[in-house]
Scaffold this motif. Structure first.
Motif, PDB file in Angstrom:
ATOM      1  N   LEU A 101       0.761  -1.265  -0.023  1.00  0.00           N
ATOM      2  CA  LEU A 101      -0.124  -0.001   0.046  1.00  0.00           C
ATOM      3  C   LEU A 101       0.850   1.310   0.117  1.00  0.00           C
ATOM      4  N   ILE A 102       2.154   1.140  -0.042  1.00  0.00           N
ATOM      5  CA  ILE A 102       2.975   2.245   0.306  1.00  0.00           C
ATOM      6  C   ILE A 102       3.191   3.119  -1.215  1.00  0.00           C
ATOM      7  N   ASP A 103       3.031   4.313  -1.106  1.00  0.00           N
ATOM      8  CA  ASP A 103       3.385   5.049  -2.292  1.00  0.00           C
ATOM      9  C   ASP A 103       4.626   5.921  -2.291  1.00  0.00           C
ATOM     10  N   LEU A 104       5.095   6.023  -1.060  1.00  0.00           N
ATOM     11  CA  LEU A 104       6.428   6.612  -1.135  1.00  0.00           C
ATOM     12  C   LEU A 104       7.156   6.224  -0.031  1.00  0.00           C
ATOM     13  N   VAL A 105       8.422   5.829  -0.157  1.00  0.00           N
ATOM     14  CA  VAL A 105       9.226   5.305   1.191  1.00  0.00           C
ATOM     15  C   VAL A 105      10.380   6.550   1.488  1.00  0.00           C
ATOM     16  N   ILE A 106      10.229   6.849   2.930  1.00  0.00           N
ATOM     17  CA  ILE A 106      11.069   7.994   3.307  1.00  0.00           C
ATOM     18  C   ILE A 106      12.277   7.327   3.865  1.00  0.00           C
ATOM     19  N   GLY A 107      13.488   7.402   3.306  1.00  0.00           N
ATOM     20  CA  GLY A 107      14.624   6.808   3.941  1.00  0.00           C
ATOM     21  C   GLY A 107      15.405   7.853   4.478  1.00  0.00           C
ATOM     22  N   GLU A 108      16.415   7.459   5.371  1.00  0.00           N
ATOM     23  CA  GLU A 108      17.305   8.322   6.069  1.00  0.00           C
ATOM     24  C   GLU A 108      18.752   7.720   6.155  1.00  0.00           C
ATOM     25  N   THR A 109      19.651   8.594   6.174  1.00  0.00           N
ATOM     26  CA  THR A 109      21.069   8.405   6.405  1.00  0.00           C
ATOM     27  C   THR A 109      21.354   8.197   7.638  1.00  0.00           C
ATOM     28  N   THR A 110      21.205   6.755   8.085  1.00  0.00           N
ATOM     29  CA  THR A 110      21.571   6.614   9.408  1.00  0.00           C
ATOM     30  C   THR A 110      22.846   5.571   9.252  1.00  0.00           C
ATOM     31  N   CYS A 111      22.282   4.178   9.481  1.00  0.00           N
ATOM     32  CA  CYS A 111      23.637   3.328   9.302  1.00  0.00           C
ATOM     33  C   CYS A 111      23.814   2.991   7.879  1.00  0.00           C
ATOM     34  N   ASP A 112      25.069   2.740   7.633  1.00  0.00           N
ATOM     35  CA  ASP A 112      25.543   2.496   6.255  1.00  0.00           C
ATOM     36  C   ASP A 112      24.719   1.252   5.310  1.00  0.00           C
ATOM     37  N   GLY A 113      24.329   0.260   6.467  1.00  0.00           N
ATOM     38  CA  GLY A 113      23.523  -0.907   5.574  1.00  0.00           C
ATOM     39  C   GLY A 113      22.476  -0.453   5.220  1.00  0.00           C
ATOM     40  N   LYS A 114      21.436   0.326   5.823  1.00  0.00           N
ATOM     41  CA  LYS A 114      20.032   1.100   5.563  1.00  0.00           C
ATOM     42  C   LYS A 114      20.218   1.933   4.478  1.00  0.00           C
ATOM     43  N   LYS A 115      21.390   2.753   4.258  1.00  0.00           N
ATOM     44  CA  LYS A 115      21.764   3.741   3.329  1.00  0.00           C
ATOM     45  C   LYS A 115      21.922   3.026   1.944  1.00  0.00           C
ATOM     46  N   LYS A 116      22.529   1.899   1.916  1.00  0.00           N
ATOM     47  CA  LYS A 116      22.849   1.140   0.742  1.00  0.00           C
ATOM     48  C   LYS A 116      21.765   0.133   0.179  1.00  0.00           C
ATOM     49  N   MET A 117      20.781  -0.355   1.052  1.00  0.00           N
ATOM     50  CA  MET A 117      19.658  -0.864   1.267  1.00  0.00           C
ATOM     51  C   MET A 117      18.605   0.236   0.212  1.00  0.00           C
ATOM     52  N   PHE A 118      18.748   1.423   0.662  1.00  0.00           N
ATOM     53  CA  PHE A 118      17.341   2.398   0.167  1.00  0.00           C
ATOM     54  C   PHE A 118      17.960   2.764  -1.300  1.00  0.00           C
ATOM     55  N   GLU A 119      19.344   2.585  -1.751  1.00  0.00           N
ATOM     56  CA  GLU A 119      19.699   2.848  -3.021  1.00  0.00           C
ATOM     57  C   GLU A 119      18.946   1.731  -3.786  1.00  0.00           C
ATOM     58  N   LEU A 120      18.931   0.355  -3.440  1.00  0.00           N
ATOM     59  CA  LEU A 120      18.274  -0.591  -4.274  1.00  0.00           C
ATOM     60  C   LEU A 120      16.556  -0.509  -4.228  1.00  0.00           C
ATOM     61  N   LEU A 121      16.271  -0.038  -3.178  1.00  0.00           N
ATOM     62  CA  LEU A 121      14.764   0.003  -2.992  1.00  0.00           C
ATOM     63  C   LEU A 121      14.412   1.051  -4.055  1.00  0.00           C
ATOM     64  N   ILE A 130      16.109  11.546   3.543  1.00  0.00           N
ATOM     65  CA  ILE A 130      16.378  12.592   4.453  1.00  0.00           C
ATOM     66  C   ILE A 130      17.870  12.618   4.714  1.00  0.00           C
ATOM     67  N   ASP A 131      18.696  13.545   4.672  1.00  0.00           N
ATOM     68  CA  ASP A 131      19.885  13.477   5.162  1.00  0.00           C
ATOM     69  C   ASP A 131      20.299  13.843   6.445  1.00  0.00           C
ATOM     70  N   LEU A 132      20.624  12.971   7.238  1.00  0.00           N
ATOM     71  CA  LEU A 132      20.570  13.291   9.018  1.00  0.00           C
ATOM     72  C   LEU A 132      22.182  13.659   9.132  1.00  0.00           C
ATOM     73  N   PRO A 133      22.267  14.805   9.840  1.00  0.00           N
ATOM     74  CA  PRO A 133      23.768  15.153  10.256  1.00  0.00           C
ATOM     75  C   PRO A 133      23.960  14.107  11.483  1.00  0.00           C
TER      76      PRO A 133
END
Ligand code: BJ8
Length: 387
Positions: A101-121, A130-133
């Motif tokens: 049911l998801i129209d848009l995923v909001i990712g964030e730059t937290t851990c490296d694994g999630k960041k790279k997974m979001f690229e495939l996603l 969202i770029d998190l300082p």
């Protein structure tokens, strides 16, 4: 004491009704946003008139599908989440109906694994990052995160066609703060000895916080808190002494309650969780001074979340020590997921800090499988006997 088995206020039965409601909403034109992290402010999503579901996976069964794309050296949370997305359109394997049911995923730059997974996603579902300082105390971090929230606001406006007004943001800030205050009341009740509700029951409820509509979650939470407050002083279990445990570490996503369940089955009682399915989710309020820019107020609050992706992360150590004092903790169970570098590495600092105040800690690193359940049980039992 209410346990998970008593299922207070039927939080755990809420999921099917939620799926029906989301399906209906979506047909009527509401956009559904999928998120993976506490750093994504719900207030902006709801101010845009959208709805949201958390996409963090807790199911072991979804990992094999993800392993065709992702290295096994990523944590099970990332692999399970990705698995739920790539299987979302297959009725044979789809385990999480909300994912389709998801129209848009909001990712964030937290851990490296999630960041790279979001690229495939991003090849599978529209995705905004969202770029998190990650040095939240440095000058400029607040300004930068505010600018990221401004971009997020525009993304939500484009997605929904609705303007995200300051008025709507303040309304959602006040609503979210109401929920945070209720959670604070619930957690304060757990300072009693014995606490009126078990930790597994609270964790299951906190998992639903990220799946239910906030209004529905708040309604159920208010009923529970009112009920428990009315019971104060009537608890008959005062003579039963169970070791009071602070549960700390990686989020306990829905489907993966193995370690907290073992702790309570073996005789401990979890009195507080330093986790994203615990205090990290609600500990700080957003400033409600409406003369300010609401996005700055949001950025200030969200940057205070002490996730292990932040550096330095002294505020997490201080928070854990505060909780130990406030909740009269006998021992800490530090539970992490395999290959979570942030929380596994931060374990050492937490252990050192606890050693200085004389509080014992048991570290458990595990995955979503059941193979190590017995071994964890033996270790937990020995720890509970020792403290
Ligand atoms: S604020 S904890 S929800 S990032 S377990 S995927 S950290 S390797 S989930 Fe998290 Fe936001 Fe932080 Fe909370 Fe990476 Fe670790 Fe896996 Fe994790």
């Amino acid at each position: 004491m209410l346990s998970s088995a008593s299922d207070p206020d039927r939080f755990t039965d809420a999921y099917p009704a939620r799926i029906t409601a989301l399906t209906r909403e979506r047909k009527a034109g509401t956009k559904i946003v999928g998120t993976f992290c506490l750093y994504v402010p719900d207030e902006i999503i709801y101010a845009a008139g959208a709805d949201r579901m958390i996409l963090c996976g807790g199911s072991n069964a979804l990992i094999p599908a993800a392993d065709e794309f992702l290295p096994r050296s990523l944590c099970p949370l990332i692999r399970s989440s990705f698995g739920s997305i790539i299987t979302r359109d297959d009725p044979q394997t789809a385990a999480c109906p909300h994912v389709a049911l998801i129209d848009l995923v909001i990712g964030e730059t937290t851990c490296d694994g999630k960041k790279k997974m979001f690229e495939l996603l991003a090849d599978l579902v529209p995705t905004h990052m969202i770029d998190l300082p990650q040095k939240p105390d440095t000058p400029g971090a607040l300004l930068y995160f505010t600018s990221e929230l401004q971009k997020f606001r525009r993304v939500m406006e484009e997605l929904t066609g609705n303007q995200v007004t300051d008025e709507a943001l303040w309304r959602e800030i006040r609503n979210a703060n109401r929920t945070r205050r209720l959670l604070m009341r619930l957690f304060t009740l757990r300072q009693q000895n014995p606490p009126p509700i078990g930790g597994v029951a609270v964790i299951r409820m906190m998992q639903r916080q990220f799946q239910l509509h906030p209004t529905e979650f708040r309604r159920r939470l208010e009923t529970l808190v009112t009920r428990l407050e009315a019971l104060q002083g009537t608890n008959q279990e005062r003579t039963v002494k169970r070791p009071r445990i602070l549960f700390s570490g990686c989020p306990v996503t829905a489907g993966n309650q193995k370690v907290p369940e073992i702790v309570e089955e073996r005789g401990g009682v979890i009195v507080v969780e330093e986790s994203c399915t615990g205090t990290r989710a609600f500990w700080h309020l957003v400033d409600e001074n409406e003369e300010r820019d609401p996005l700055v107020a949001l950025a200030e609050r969200y940057l205070q979340i002490p996730c292990a992706c932040m550096t330095p992360n002294d505020r997490r150590i201080e928070h854990i020590l505060d909780l130990v004092r406030q909740y009269s903790v006998d021992g800490v169970v530090y539970a992490t997921l395999q290959n979570c570098q942030g929380y596994n590495t931060e374990r050492h600092r937490v252990q050192q800090a606890l050693k200085e105040v004389g509080v014992p800690m048991l570290a458990i690193e595990t995955d979503y499988g059941d193979a190590d359940k017995e071994q964890i049980g033996v270790r937990v039992e020995a720890f509970l006997e020792m403290i």
